[in-house]
Motif scaffolding. Structure first.
Motif, PDB file in Angstrom:
ATOM      1  N   GLY A  70       0.783  -1.225   0.000  1.00 17.11           N
ATOM      2  CA  GLY A  70       0.000   0.000   0.000  1.00 17.11           C
ATOM      3  C   GLY A  70       0.817   1.279   0.000  1.00 17.11           C
ATOM      4  O   GLY A  70       0.298   2.334   0.327  1.00 17.11           O
ATOM      5  N   ILE A  71       2.082   1.224  -0.347  1.00 21.56           N
ATOM      6  CA  ILE A  71       2.919   2.428  -0.382  1.00 21.56           C
ATOM      7  C   ILE A  71       2.664   3.137  -1.703  1.00 21.56           C
ATOM      8  O   ILE A  71       2.799   2.555  -2.773  1.00 21.56           O
ATOM      9  CB  ILE A  71       4.401   2.076  -0.223  1.00 21.56           C
ATOM     10  N   ASP A  72       2.288   4.408  -1.631  1.00 23.68           N
ATOM     11  CA  ASP A  72       1.949   5.170  -2.828  1.00 23.68           C
ATOM     12  C   ASP A  72       2.601   6.542  -2.762  1.00 23.68           C
ATOM     13  O   ASP A  72       2.094   7.442  -2.083  1.00 23.68           O
ATOM     14  CB  ASP A  72       0.426   5.300  -2.934  1.00 23.68           C
ATOM     15  N   PRO A  73       3.737   6.728  -3.452  1.00 21.66           N
ATOM     16  CA  PRO A  73       4.423   8.023  -3.388  1.00 21.66           C
ATOM     17  C   PRO A  73       3.645   9.166  -4.030  1.00 21.66           C
ATOM     18  O   PRO A  73       3.969  10.324  -3.824  1.00 21.66           O
ATOM     19  CB  PRO A  73       5.736   7.772  -4.126  1.00 21.66           C
ATOM     20  N   THR A  74       2.587   8.872  -4.784  1.00 18.86           N
ATOM     21  CA  THR A  74       1.814   9.941  -5.412  1.00 18.86           C
ATOM     22  C   THR A  74       0.907  10.657  -4.410  1.00 18.86           C
ATOM     23  O   THR A  74       0.371  11.720  -4.722  1.00 18.86           O
ATOM     24  CB  THR A  74       0.957   9.401  -6.570  1.00 18.86           C
ATOM     25  N   ARG A  75       0.738  10.109  -3.238  1.00 18.91           N
ATOM     26  CA  ARG A  75      -0.132  10.750  -2.250  1.00 18.91           C
ATOM     27  C   ARG A  75       0.406  12.112  -1.820  1.00 18.91           C
ATOM     28  O   ARG A  75      -0.359  13.050  -1.633  1.00 18.91           O
ATOM     29  CB  ARG A  75      -0.313   9.833  -1.044  1.00 18.91           C
ATOM     30  N   ILE A  76       1.716  12.223  -1.673  1.00 23.84           N
ATOM     31  CA  ILE A  76       2.289  13.517  -1.296  1.00 23.84           C
ATOM     32  C   ILE A  76       2.100  14.506  -2.438  1.00 23.84           C
ATOM     33  O   ILE A  76       1.774  15.671  -2.210  1.00 23.84           O
ATOM     34  CB  ILE A  76       3.761  13.383  -0.881  1.00 23.84           C
ATOM     35  N   ALA A  77       2.264  14.060  -3.680  1.00 21.15           N
ATOM     36  CA  ALA A  77       2.057  14.955  -4.827  1.00 21.15           C
ATOM     37  C   ALA A  77       0.636  15.499  -4.833  1.00 21.15           C
ATOM     38  O   ALA A  77       0.417  16.692  -5.083  1.00 21.15           O
ATOM     39  CB  ALA A  77       2.350  14.206  -6.133  1.00 21.15           C
ATOM     40  N   ALA A  78      -0.329  14.662  -4.530  1.00 23.91           N
ATOM     41  CA  ALA A  78      -1.721  15.114  -4.482  1.00 23.91           C
ATOM     42  C   ALA A  78      -1.912  16.165  -3.393  1.00 23.91           C
ATOM     43  O   ALA A  78      -2.661  17.137  -3.580  1.00 23.91           O
ATOM     44  CB  ALA A  78      -2.653  13.931  -4.252  1.00 23.91           C
ATOM     45  N   GLN A  79      -1.237  16.001  -2.288  1.00 28.04           N
ATOM     46  CA  GLN A  79      -1.360  16.967  -1.192  1.00 28.04           C
ATOM     47  C   GLN A  79      -0.652  18.281  -1.521  1.00 28.04           C
ATOM     48  O   GLN A  79      -1.076  19.347  -1.071  1.00 28.04           O
ATOM     49  CB  GLN A  79      -0.822  16.370   0.107  1.00 28.04           C
ATOM     50  N   ILE A  80       0.411  18.213  -2.294  1.00 28.81           N
ATOM     51  CA  ILE A  80       1.080  19.442  -2.738  1.00 28.81           C
ATOM     52  C   ILE A  80       0.103  20.262  -3.582  1.00 28.81           C
ATOM     53  O   ILE A  80      -0.046  21.470  -3.391  1.00 28.81           O
ATOM     54  CB  ILE A  80       2.363  19.133  -3.547  1.00 28.81           C
ATOM     55  N   VAL A  81      -0.570  19.607  -4.506  1.00 31.06           N
ATOM     56  CA  VAL A  81      -1.535  20.293  -5.374  1.00 31.06           C
ATOM     57  C   VAL A  81      -2.637  20.939  -4.537  1.00 31.06           C
ATOM     58  O   VAL A  81      -3.000  22.099  -4.754  1.00 31.06           O
ATOM     59  CB  VAL A  81      -2.119  19.319  -6.419  1.00 31.06           C
ATOM     60  N   SER A  82      -3.157  20.219  -3.560  1.00 30.55           N
ATOM     61  CA  SER A  82      -4.207  20.780  -2.695  1.00 30.55           C
ATOM     62  C   SER A  82      -3.688  21.960  -1.893  1.00 30.55           C
ATOM     63  O   SER A  82      -4.359  22.994  -1.780  1.00 30.55           O
ATOM     64  CB  SER A  82      -4.724  19.708  -1.730  1.00 30.55           C
ATOM     65  N   GLY A  83      -2.517  21.807  -1.328  1.00 35.09           N
ATOM     66  CA  GLY A  83      -1.941  22.886  -0.518  1.00 35.09           C
ATOM     67  C   GLY A  83      -1.652  24.134  -1.326  1.00 35.09           C
ATOM     68  O   GLY A  83      -1.883  25.254  -0.870  1.00 35.09           O
ATOM     69  N   THR A 111       4.635  27.197 -10.567  1.00 37.31           N
ATOM     70  CA  THR A 111       5.919  27.035  -9.904  1.00 37.31           C
ATOM     71  C   THR A 111       5.960  25.732  -9.117  1.00 37.31           C
ATOM     72  O   THR A 111       6.968  25.031  -9.114  1.00 37.31           O
ATOM     73  CB  THR A 111       6.206  28.239  -8.975  1.00 37.31           C
ATOM     74  N   ALA A 112       4.859  25.389  -8.470  1.00 37.53           N
ATOM     75  CA  ALA A 112       4.785  24.101  -7.780  1.00 37.53           C
ATOM     76  C   ALA A 112       4.893  22.958  -8.783  1.00 37.53           C
ATOM     77  O   ALA A 112       5.568  21.954  -8.526  1.00 37.53           O
ATOM     78  CB  ALA A 112       3.489  24.004  -6.986  1.00 37.53           C
ATOM     79  N   ALA A 113       4.255  23.108  -9.931  1.00 33.59           N
ATOM     80  CA  ALA A 113       4.334  22.074 -10.970  1.00 33.59           C
ATOM     81  C   ALA A 113       5.766  21.929 -11.491  1.00 33.59           C
ATOM     82  O   ALA A 113       6.231  20.815 -11.761  1.00 33.59           O
ATOM     83  CB  ALA A 113       3.380  22.400 -12.114  1.00 33.59           C
ATOM     84  N   ILE A 114       6.462  23.045 -11.612  1.00 30.38           N
ATOM     85  CA  ILE A 114       7.868  23.004 -12.030  1.00 30.38           C
ATOM     86  C   ILE A 114       8.688  22.229 -11.000  1.00 30.38           C
ATOM     87  O   ILE A 114       9.458  21.329 -11.345  1.00 30.38           O
ATOM     88  CB  ILE A 114       8.430  24.430 -12.229  1.00 30.38           C
ATOM     89  N   GLY A 115       8.512  22.561  -9.740  1.00 27.98           N
ATOM     90  CA  GLY A 115       9.243  21.873  -8.678  1.00 27.98           C
ATOM     91  C   GLY A 115       8.927  20.390  -8.631  1.00 27.98           C
ATOM     92  O   GLY A 115       9.824  19.554  -8.492  1.00 27.98           O
ATOM     93  N   MET A 116       7.645  20.046  -8.761  1.00 29.15           N
ATOM     94  CA  MET A 116       7.253  18.641  -8.746  1.00 29.15           C
ATOM     95  C   MET A 116       7.811  17.907  -9.967  1.00 29.15           C
ATOM     96  O   MET A 116       8.265  16.759  -9.846  1.00 29.15           O
ATOM     97  CB  MET A 116       5.729  18.516  -8.711  1.00 29.15           C
ATOM     98  N   SER A 117       7.788  18.544 -11.122  1.00 28.06           N
ATOM     99  CA  SER A 117       8.314  17.919 -12.337  1.00 28.06           C
ATOM    100  C   SER A 117       9.794  17.609 -12.183  1.00 28.06           C
ATOM    101  O   SER A 117      10.239  16.485 -12.446  1.00 28.06           O
ATOM    102  CB  SER A 117       8.120  18.840 -13.543  1.00 28.06           C
ATOM    103  N   VAL A 118      10.534  18.611 -11.762  1.00 23.62           N
ATOM    104  CA  VAL A 118      11.975  18.424 -11.611  1.00 23.62           C
ATOM    105  C   VAL A 118      12.264  17.395 -10.512  1.00 23.62           C
ATOM    106  O   VAL A 118      13.112  16.522 -10.678  1.00 23.62           O
ATOM    107  CB  VAL A 118      12.675  19.771 -11.322  1.00 23.62           C
TER     108      VAL A 118
END
Length: 134
Positions: A70-83, A111-118
């Motif tokens: 059940g480890i899903d690294p995309t969960r933090i990415a989803a929370q970044i988008v919400s935040g 800018t958040a998308a840039i950071g997440m992409s990189v």
């Protein structure tokens, strides 16, 4: 363990440096035009998003693959988008006949998308987002 790998440390350093440069470009453009959210805000958002993405992937994802269910690294990415949506909402002001801050909110989001992409290794995507913003 991920923290013992010099190759991983170098990769993290390179990705954070690229995120810093790309987000600095966005922040400088906003500062030059004297917008509400300027250089520091955009660099902090982009670096934070990149750092959290790296933590998500190497701290909870690939770094412990096979060691749990059940480890899903995309969960933090989803929370970044919400935040970031919440942060961007704070810069939007509505008056009687006008709405201000929508572009500023959008640049914080990109800018958040840039950071997440990189942070996820998609450097070309981060560069293209920066160019698209400009």
């Amino acid at each position: 363990m991920p923290f013992l790998s010099s190759e991983l440390a170098l990769r993290e350093l390179i990705l954070m440096s690229i995120a810093f440069v790309l987000c600095s470009v966005v922040g400088l453009e906003r500062s030059i035009h004297q917008k509400n959210a300027g250089y520091r805000t955009h660099v902090l958002v982009g670096m934070g998003a990149c750092g959290l993405t790296l933590v998500s992937w190497y701290g909870f994802g690939a770094g412990i693959a096979g060691h749990g269910a059940g480890i899903d690294p995309t969960r933090i990415a989803a929370q970044i988008v919400s935040g970031i949506g919440f942060l961007g909402g704070g810069v939007i002001f509505k008056g009687r006949n006008f709405v201000r801050g929508l572009t500023t909110a959008a640049t914080i989001w990109i800018t958040a998308a840039i950071g997440m992409s990189v942070g996820s290794g998609l450097v070309v995507l981060g560069a293209m987002l920066t160019v698209a913003h400009l």
